[in-house]
Design an enzyme around this catalytic site. Structure first.
Site, PDB file in Angstrom:
ATOM      1  N   LYS A 152      -3.123   8.685  -5.694  1.00 32.53           N
ATOM      2  CA  LYS A 152      -2.150   8.902  -4.629  1.00 32.53           C
ATOM      3  C   LYS A 152      -1.717   7.557  -4.059  1.00 32.53           C
ATOM      4  O   LYS A 152      -2.498   6.611  -4.185  1.00 32.53           O
ATOM      5  CB  LYS A 152      -2.698   9.797  -3.517  1.00 32.53           C
ATOM      6  CG  LYS A 152      -4.127   9.524  -3.022  1.00 32.53           C
ATOM      7  CD  LYS A 152      -4.560   8.162  -2.595  1.00 32.53           C
ATOM      8  CE  LYS A 152      -3.905   7.514  -1.403  1.00 32.53           C
ATOM      9  NZ  LYS A 152      -4.457   6.174  -1.090  1.00 32.53           N
ATOM     10  N   TYR A 235      -3.101  10.732   3.701  1.00 35.09           N
ATOM     11  CA  TYR A 235      -4.213  11.676   3.898  1.00 35.09           C
ATOM     12  C   TYR A 235      -3.918  12.613   5.068  1.00 35.09           C
ATOM     13  O   TYR A 235      -4.218  13.809   5.015  1.00 35.09           O
ATOM     14  CB  TYR A 235      -5.529  10.933   4.180  1.00 35.09           C
ATOM     15  CG  TYR A 235      -6.103  10.230   2.978  1.00 35.09           C
ATOM     16  CD1 TYR A 235      -7.001  10.883   2.141  1.00 35.09           C
ATOM     17  CD2 TYR A 235      -5.753   8.923   2.676  1.00 35.09           C
ATOM     18  CE1 TYR A 235      -7.530  10.249   1.034  1.00 35.09           C
ATOM     19  CE2 TYR A 235      -6.282   8.277   1.574  1.00 35.09           C
ATOM     20  CZ  TYR A 235      -7.170   8.943   0.753  1.00 35.09           C
ATOM     21  OH  TYR A 235      -7.679   8.309  -0.340  1.00 35.09           O
TER      22      TYR A 235
HETATM   23  P1  NDP Z   1      -6.985  -2.949  -6.325  1.00 36.10           P
HETATM   24  O1  NDP Z   1      -5.979  -3.945  -5.900  1.00 36.10           O
HETATM   25  O2  NDP Z   1      -8.403  -3.209  -6.006  1.00 36.10           O
HETATM   26  O3  NDP Z   1      -6.888  -2.729  -7.915  1.00 36.10           O
HETATM   27  C1  NDP Z   1      -5.679  -2.527  -8.582  1.00 36.10           C
HETATM   28  C2  NDP Z   1      -5.842  -2.937 -10.054  1.00 36.10           C
HETATM   29  O4  NDP Z   1      -4.611  -2.672 -10.705  1.00 36.10           O
HETATM   30  C3  NDP Z   1      -6.092  -4.427 -10.250  1.00 36.10           C
HETATM   31  O5  NDP Z   1      -7.445  -4.766 -10.190  1.00 36.10           O
HETATM   32  C4  NDP Z   1      -5.541  -4.655 -11.638  1.00 36.10           C
HETATM   33  O6  NDP Z   1      -6.511  -4.284 -12.612  1.00 36.10           O
HETATM   34  C5  NDP Z   1      -4.429  -3.621 -11.758  1.00 36.10           C
HETATM   35  N1  NDP Z   1      -3.074  -4.232 -11.631  1.00 36.10           N
HETATM   36  C6  NDP Z   1      -2.135  -4.187 -12.560  1.00 36.10           C
HETATM   37  N2  NDP Z   1      -1.029  -4.822 -12.164  1.00 36.10           N
HETATM   38  C7  NDP Z   1      -1.265  -5.305 -10.954  1.00 36.10           C
HETATM   39  C8  NDP Z   1      -0.497  -6.069 -10.036  1.00 36.10           C
HETATM   40  N3  NDP Z   1       0.764  -6.420 -10.283  1.00 36.10           N
HETATM   41  N4  NDP Z   1      -1.070  -6.415  -8.858  1.00 36.10           N
HETATM   42  C9  NDP Z   1      -2.317  -6.024  -8.569  1.00 36.10           C
HETATM   43  N5  NDP Z   1      -3.096  -5.287  -9.413  1.00 36.10           N
HETATM   44  C10 NDP Z   1      -2.583  -4.931 -10.605  1.00 36.10           C
HETATM   45  O7  NDP Z   1      -6.519  -1.538  -5.748  1.00 36.10           O
HETATM   46  P2  NDP Z   1      -7.392  -0.227  -5.479  1.00 36.10           P
HETATM   47  O8  NDP Z   1      -8.327  -0.014  -6.592  1.00 36.10           O
HETATM   48  O9  NDP Z   1      -7.928  -0.251  -4.118  1.00 36.10           O
HETATM   49  O10 NDP Z   1      -6.233   0.909  -5.485  1.00 36.10           O
HETATM   50  C11 NDP Z   1      -5.609   1.319  -6.675  1.00 36.10           C
HETATM   51  C12 NDP Z   1      -4.936   2.685  -6.473  1.00 36.10           C
HETATM   52  O11 NDP Z   1      -5.918   3.623  -6.095  1.00 36.10           O
HETATM   53  C13 NDP Z   1      -3.866   2.723  -5.392  1.00 36.10           C
HETATM   54  O12 NDP Z   1      -2.841   3.573  -5.810  1.00 36.10           O
HETATM   55  C14 NDP Z   1      -4.565   3.358  -4.189  1.00 36.10           C
HETATM   56  O13 NDP Z   1      -3.687   4.080  -3.349  1.00 36.10           O
HETATM   57  C15 NDP Z   1      -5.541   4.276  -4.877  1.00 36.10           C
HETATM   58  N6  NDP Z   1      -6.745   4.517  -4.082  1.00 36.10           N
HETATM   59  C16 NDP Z   1      -7.165   5.805  -3.889  1.00 36.10           C
HETATM   60  C17 NDP Z   1      -8.307   6.071  -3.195  1.00 36.10           C
HETATM   61  C18 NDP Z   1      -8.802   7.468  -3.080  1.00 36.10           C
HETATM   62  O14 NDP Z   1      -9.738   7.709  -2.324  1.00 36.10           O
HETATM   63  N7  NDP Z   1      -8.240   8.416  -3.824  1.00 36.10           N
HETATM   64  C19 NDP Z   1      -9.085   5.012  -2.554  1.00 36.10           C
HETATM   65  C20 NDP Z   1      -8.600   3.678  -2.853  1.00 36.10           C
HETATM   66  C21 NDP Z   1      -7.457   3.467  -3.589  1.00 36.10           C
HETATM   67  P3  NDP Z   1      -6.782  -5.187 -13.911  1.00 36.10           P
HETATM   68  O15 NDP Z   1      -7.225  -6.517 -13.405  1.00 36.10           O
HETATM   69  O16 NDP Z   1      -7.842  -4.455 -14.605  1.00 36.10           O
HETATM   70  O17 NDP Z   1      -5.503  -5.245 -14.668  1.00 36.10           O
END
Ligand code: NDP
Length: 386
Positions: A152, A235
């Site tokens: 989401k 949420y």
């Molecule tokens: P992070 O920033 O920690 O991680 C995002 C990952 O996406 C990065 O580590 C990277 O992985 C990849 N990525 C690819 N392109 C990009 C870019 N241009 N900039 C940054 N990252 C990129 O985010 P979160 O893990 O906190 O959140 C990710 C998603 O999950 C969001 O949509 C958020 O809303 C959702 N979320 C949902 C939650 C829930 O409870 N359902 C809780 C927290 C987040 P790599 O290095 O492997 O390429």
């Protein structure tokens, strides 16, 4: 045997009616318990039964959520196994693959991602990327013939959501949006109580979700479709929809962006918004990236008040129903939200069932998010198109 008179007959009837458990315990018969289980077999530990078939999952984007919550949660799944990773950082991905026993041949990057189509081990793709990338990687995943669970908010625009839904239909693959709270017992019980009329006609819902978001963070970037409504406010919005079971028709909203805090150059710090529902219910919601953190909602009905502290967290939900000046606190067994959600989607895949939160559910939130953004710009009530 001497029977003690029940000191709380009304409370007991009320609790039985709501399904809440009584929290005060009564001492059982005084017997000496055995000091060790027979044959050293703990009698209360359930031995898991093998399952006929498991579902192979690919995790796309190895950020905070994937590394700290989702991948560890697979250990609690019965039907879902991590079999592939997609990442822009191959060294990190190989390391993570080794930890989870994933074949290094099943590590993809964002360029060769589409070749996952040829990997029969992968049934489901879980998109855990910044919000601006959800649509592209969901559509590519569906076109690769895989089912997709997408985080989401579903996407940045209504058009993107519609493309994702159409791609699922065309590929005849399932698309589910990751609303984990629909798979944990406290929020599910709150929904049941509202549907069964335990609170009476719902007049008001208040919902707050806030945190202190430190830079750098995808949530603070406009280009990555960040923002407090998109990240935490969704949420409150989703809860108002699942508690009422209705679709909001109109929003009002106010945004605050402090000029002296460089975190909020591109997105608001806080947004307060109201949602008007067809039956007359009004939801008053707030979300913020600059607060210590509150995650709660209250449903005020004509007959009772339901409240949930910790409503949106990964754990720690506290559900209370207050009726006729009596409070019933629900003593439910918590679950790992991510494991429950992933096994639920695996079940949908195995049984060919439609998920509870398909693309249309994510689209409904995105329509409201876009209307909230317009209301913050214009200062006027904005209708939510259907
Ligand atoms: P992070 O920033 O920690 O991680 C995002 C990952 O996406 C990065 O580590 C990277 O992985 C990849 N990525 C690819 N392109 C990009 C870019 N241009 N900039 C940054 N990252 C990129 O985010 P979160 O893990 O906190 O959140 C990710 C998603 O999950 C969001 O949509 C958020 O809303 C959702 N979320 C949902 C939650 C829930 O409870 N359902 C809780 C927290 C987040 P790599 O290095 O492997 O390429």
């Amino acid at each position: 045997m001497h029977a003690f008179p029940d000191p709380h007959p009304d409370r007991r009837r009320f609790l039985a009616m709501t399904g809440a458990t009584i929290l005060t315990s009564q001492a059982g018969a005084a017997q000496d318990p055995p000091l060790a289980p027979p044959d050293k077999q703990p009698p209360h530990v359930r031995v898991p039964e093998p399952v006929a078939k498991t579902v192979g999952w690919a995790v796309v984007g190895l950020g905070q959520l994937a590394l700290e919550e989702v991948l560890p949660a697979f250990a609690k799944c019965r039907l879902s196994k991590p079999v592939a990773l997609v990442s822009g950082h191959p060294d990190k991905a190989k390391k993570v693959a080794a930890v989870y026993g994933i074949d290094p041949k099943n590590v993809y990057d964002y360029e060769n991602y589409d070749t996952i189509a040829k990997n029969p081990q992968v049934d489901v793709i879980y998109v855990i990327l910044p919000n601006s990338l959800h649509a592209e990687y969901t559509v590519r995943g569906l076109k690769a013939g895989k089912h997709v669970l997408c985080e989401k908010p579903m996407a940045a625009t209504v058009a993107e959501c519609e493309r994702m839904i159409a791609a699922g239909k065309e590929a005849k693959r399932k698309l589910m949006i990751a609303y984990r709270l629909r798979h944990e017992p406290f929020n599910r019980t709150a929904i049941d109580l509202c549907r069964k009329g335990e609170v009476g006609k719902i007049k008001l819902i208040t919902a707050s979700n806030g945190q202190d978001t430190k830079a750098p963070n995808i949530r603070l970037s406009k280009a990555l479709a960040g923002g407090p409504v998109e990240d935490v406010g969704v949420y409150c919005l989703n809860a108002a929809r699942y508690l009422t079971g209705e679709e909001p028709t109109e929003v009002t909203a106010v945004a605050v962006r402090p000029k002296d805090d460089p975190r909020f150059r591109e997105v608001a710090e806080s947004v307060a918004f109201t949602l008007r529902f067809p039956s007359g219910t009004v939801a008053v919601c707030d979300c913020s990236f600059g607060v210590a953190g509150v995650r709660r909602y209250t449903v005020q009905g004509a007959a009772a008040t339901l409240s949930m502290d910790g409503a949106f967290g990964y754990a720690g939900q506290e559900l209370v129903l207050e009726k006729d000046k009596r409070k019933a606190k629900f003593d439910l067994s918590p679950v790992n939200h991510f494991a429950a959600e992933m096994d639920y989607f695996s079940t949908c895949v195995l049984k060919n069932e439609n998920p509870l939160t398909p693309g249309e559910e994510g689209l409904a939130d995105v329509r409201a998010i876009i209307a909230i953004a317009e209301a913050t710009r214009t200062g006027r009530p904005v209708p939510i198109p259907r």
